[in-house]
Design an enzyme around this catalytic site. Structure first.
Site, PDB file in Angstrom:
ATOM      1  N   LYS A 261      38.680  49.672  41.848  1.00 10.35           N
ATOM      2  CA  LYS A 261      38.428  49.694  43.297  1.00 10.35           C
ATOM      3  C   LYS A 261      37.346  50.729  43.605  1.00 10.35           C
ATOM      4  O   LYS A 261      37.261  51.754  42.948  1.00 10.35           O
ATOM      5  CB  LYS A 261      39.706  50.047  44.040  1.00 10.35           C
ATOM      6  CG  LYS A 261      40.724  48.931  44.080  1.00 10.35           C
ATOM      7  CD  LYS A 261      41.908  49.301  44.950  1.00 10.35           C
ATOM      8  CE  LYS A 261      42.991  48.237  44.895  1.00 10.35           C
ATOM      9  NZ  LYS A 261      42.606  46.973  45.510  1.00 10.35           N
ATOM     10  N   ARG A 335      50.568  40.102  41.848  1.00 11.98           N
ATOM     11  CA  ARG A 335      51.113  38.764  41.589  1.00 11.98           C
ATOM     12  C   ARG A 335      51.609  38.627  40.152  1.00 11.98           C
ATOM     13  O   ARG A 335      52.496  37.829  39.867  1.00 11.98           O
ATOM     14  CB  ARG A 335      50.067  37.710  41.952  1.00 11.98           C
ATOM     15  CG  ARG A 335      48.803  37.803  41.162  1.00 11.98           C
ATOM     16  CD  ARG A 335      47.649  37.042  41.811  1.00 11.98           C
ATOM     17  NE  ARG A 335      47.068  37.773  42.941  1.00 11.98           N
ATOM     18  CZ  ARG A 335      46.026  37.345  43.653  1.00 11.98           C
ATOM     19  NH1 ARG A 335      45.484  36.182  43.385  1.00 11.98           N
ATOM     20  NH2 ARG A 335      45.558  38.056  44.648  1.00 11.98           N
TER      21      ARG A 335
HETATM   22  N1  BES Z   1      47.144  46.251  46.390  1.00  5.75           N
HETATM   23  C1  BES Z   1      46.059  45.378  46.607  1.00  5.75           C
HETATM   24  C2  BES Z   1      46.053  44.782  48.003  1.00  5.75           C
HETATM   25  C3  BES Z   1      45.870  45.723  49.148  1.00  5.75           C
HETATM   26  C4  BES Z   1      44.619  46.078  49.578  1.00  5.75           C
HETATM   27  C5  BES Z   1      46.961  46.230  49.814  1.00  5.75           C
HETATM   28  C6  BES Z   1      44.466  46.928  50.657  1.00  5.75           C
HETATM   29  C7  BES Z   1      46.818  47.080  50.879  1.00  5.75           C
HETATM   30  C8  BES Z   1      45.568  47.422  51.312  1.00  5.75           C
HETATM   31  C9  BES Z   1      46.075  44.226  45.617  1.00  5.75           C
HETATM   32  O1  BES Z   1      46.628  44.493  44.379  1.00  5.75           O
HETATM   33  C10 BES Z   1      44.662  43.845  45.410  1.00  5.75           C
HETATM   34  O2  BES Z   1      43.936  44.633  44.870  1.00  5.75           O
HETATM   35  N2  BES Z   1      44.288  42.675  45.849  1.00  5.75           N
HETATM   36  C11 BES Z   1      42.954  42.215  45.723  1.00  5.75           C
HETATM   37  C12 BES Z   1      43.024  40.767  45.342  1.00  5.75           C
HETATM   38  C13 BES Z   1      41.818  40.238  44.687  1.00  5.75           C
HETATM   39  C14 BES Z   1      41.467  40.917  43.409  1.00  5.75           C
HETATM   40  C15 BES Z   1      42.076  38.758  44.422  1.00  5.75           C
HETATM   41  C16 BES Z   1      42.273  42.392  47.093  1.00  5.75           C
HETATM   42  O3  BES Z   1      42.947  42.298  48.107  1.00  5.75           O
HETATM   43  O4  BES Z   1      41.091  42.667  47.102  1.00  5.75           O
HETATM   44 ZN    ZN Z   2      45.135  45.322  43.030  1.00  4.77          ZN
END
Ligand code: BES
Ligand code: ZN
Ligand code: ZN
Length: 484
Positions: A261, A335
């Site tokens: 991230k 997931r």
């Molecule tokens: N934990 C994150 C989702 C999230 C983002 C929760 C911001 C709360 C605030 C999740 O594991 C994630 O990183 N999701 C990705 C999905 C993508 C890689 C398909 C996302 O939301 O960018």
């Molecule tokens: Zn994630």
């Protein structure tokens, strides 16, 4: 906070709060002196408007705070929660710790919602500062109701319990990941089990490896901490009734893994165990609330970090269900762990399954801080959750899982992929849910994506910035409503 019922406000208290409907301004029960005072101050009891004043009546606390409830016919539970939140905020701003609140008979009907809002708004961030901070929280509260009944006492008890669970959830979600780690959650689950005599199963790396929970193990590969699968069982319902299973995402910290991230998106990722925290929050009070259902809570707990052991993009993982998954993005880790937990849940042969998770940032893009996303494979169940959501004002909005989204989670080299790489087709929340659906078998299942609501920078009148515990009251109300 010490809360008592009484008929008159103790004079030694610092503040008397008087919530008033517009209609009360003309009512006979309001003393003429107060009526005149309100008139002079142009106080019309509009919703959320307040007036603070001093009086020299020897029988009452010296400071009064009027809070407007708006018009009686438009009033409802949601406004009552907000009114409670507004009253709490002003009491804290005035630095009053010993407070009385006087309720008219009409307003006392909403005592539970009012107190819920009042207690929730008093939340203060758990401080890790070494110098002690002064708290302006109310510590003594007198509820002035002329004819207090058992219903009022029950309302207080329920609001106190809900708040206790909401404090637990918010402390866990706000807390830093080096303290609120997998060991911490596991100990907490054990404590909840012990306090309530629940059956518990705590699986660590050894057990998870033996049972081949590949999704949970893969995500945790980059972490030195032990992955866990925590299972708590509450037998509150009829013996033969199948349980409702709650599944909560417990990612202690989500760096994204090798799909790291960016800064700005990573700092808040200590919140990524909010689903697990919520499910543990439910279990922490379910027995005391007297909910007559069989409920099992399952939380997979991992940490999505990077080292030379961490899982990589393009790895192929064999899941607990036996299916293979191509990792197209290591940041779509929630997931992976939920898939194993959902498969585990489906094997219990439950009545239904509800998953709750900070699963996608896309849910925030779609719905902001106000609504979490609601998805699932059963319309009736979804409708029931929607009812609970409206009743508790923890809003949820339905998103569809189109069969095309389902297909986009198929892989060329494995059974599925965890991210629809390259399609650029949007609907991130629905596609994450489409992936989960592949692991629930033929079971009834709904899913709450709290990616946009677990924390807020735009608090409602009964919220504070940071963790919200959104979903806690939906789940509890849903379970209560399911009692026959
Ligand atoms: N934990 C994150 C989702 C999230 C983002 C929760 C911001 C709360 C605030 C999740 O594991 C994630 O990183 N999701 C990705 C999905 C993508 C890689 C398909 C996302 O939301 O960018
Ligand atoms: Zn994630
Ligand atoms: Zn995550």
């Amino acid at each position: 906070m010490k809360v008592t019922f009484s008929k008159t406000a103790k004079q030694s208290l610092q503040l008397l709060i008087l919530p008033l409907y517009k209609e009360d301004l003309a009512s006979k029960s309001l003393p003429k002196s107060l009526k005149d005072l309100l008139k002079q101050s142009n106080f019309s009891a509009e919703s959320a408007k307040v007036l603070s004043t001093f009086i020299s009546d020897k029988s009452l606390p010296s400071q009064l705070l009027f809070v407007g409830a708006g018009s009686k016919k438009e009033f409802n539970g949601t406004l009552a929660r907000e009114l409670g939140g507004t009253a709490a905020r002003h009491a804290m701003q005035l630095k009053k710790t010993e407070v009385a609140i006087e309720f008219s008979e009409d307003l006392a009907v909403y005592l539970e919602e009012f107190l819920e809002g009042f207690f929730l708004r008093q939340y203060e961030l758990n401080s890790y500062k070494t110098t002690k901070q002064t708290s302006h929280k109310v510590n003594t509260l007198q509820l002035i109701i002329q004819k207090a009944t058992k219903a009022h006492r029950d309302a207080l008890k329920r609001a106190e319990l809900l708040n206790q669970a909401a404090v637990l959830v918010r402390d866990l979600v706000n807390g830093p990941s080096n303290i609120i780690n997998s060991e911490y959650l596991s100990k907490l689950a054990s404590k909840i089990a012990k306090d309530n005599s629940f059956k518990k199963i705590i699986l660590g790396k050894k057990e998870l490896t033996k049972m081949k929970a590949g999704g949970i193990l893969a995500v945790n590969q980059g972490s030195k901490s032990d992955p866990k699968l925590l299972v708590l069982q509450y037998d509150g319902g009829p013996k033969k009734e199948k349980p409702i299973v709650l599944v909560g995402k417990g990612v202690i910290f989500d760096t994204g893994g090798y799909n790291l991230k960016r800064s700005g998106a990573i700092e808040d990722m200590h919140q990524d165990m909010a689903g697990a925290a919520t499910v543990l929050g439910v279990m922490s009070i379910i027995k005391q609330l007297g909910i007559k259902k069989n409920v099992i809570a399952i939380t997979p707990v991992v940490e999505n970090l990077i080292n030379e052991e961490a899982y990589r993009p393009a790895d192929v993982i064999t899941m607990l269900s036996g299916n293979t998954v191509e990792i197209t993005n290591t940041d779509a880790e929630g997931r992976m762990i939920l898939a194993d937990a959902l498969h585990y849940a489906s094997e219990i042969d439950p009545q239904s399954i509800i998953s709750i998770a900070t699963l996608t940032g896309a849910s925030f893009v779609a719905l902001g801080h106000r609504y979490c996303a609601l998805l699932g494979n059963d319309d009736l169940m979804r409708a029931d959750i929607q009812v609970a959501s409206k009743e508790t004002d923890e809003l949820a909005w339905s998103l569809p899982i189109h069969p095309d989204y389902d297909k986009e989670m198929n892989s060329q080299i494995a059974d599925f992929r965890n991210y629809d790489l390259g399609s650029g087709g949007g609907a991130g929340t629905a596609k994450a849910a489409a992936f989960l659906e592949k692991f629930v078998g033929n079971k009834k299942w709904c899913h709450l994506d709290i990616g946009g609501t677990a924390m807020t920078t735009r608090p409602r009148p009964y919220q504070v910035k940071g963790a919200t515990a959104h979903g806690l009251r939906i789940l509890l109300r849903y379970l209560e409503n399911q009692q026959s």
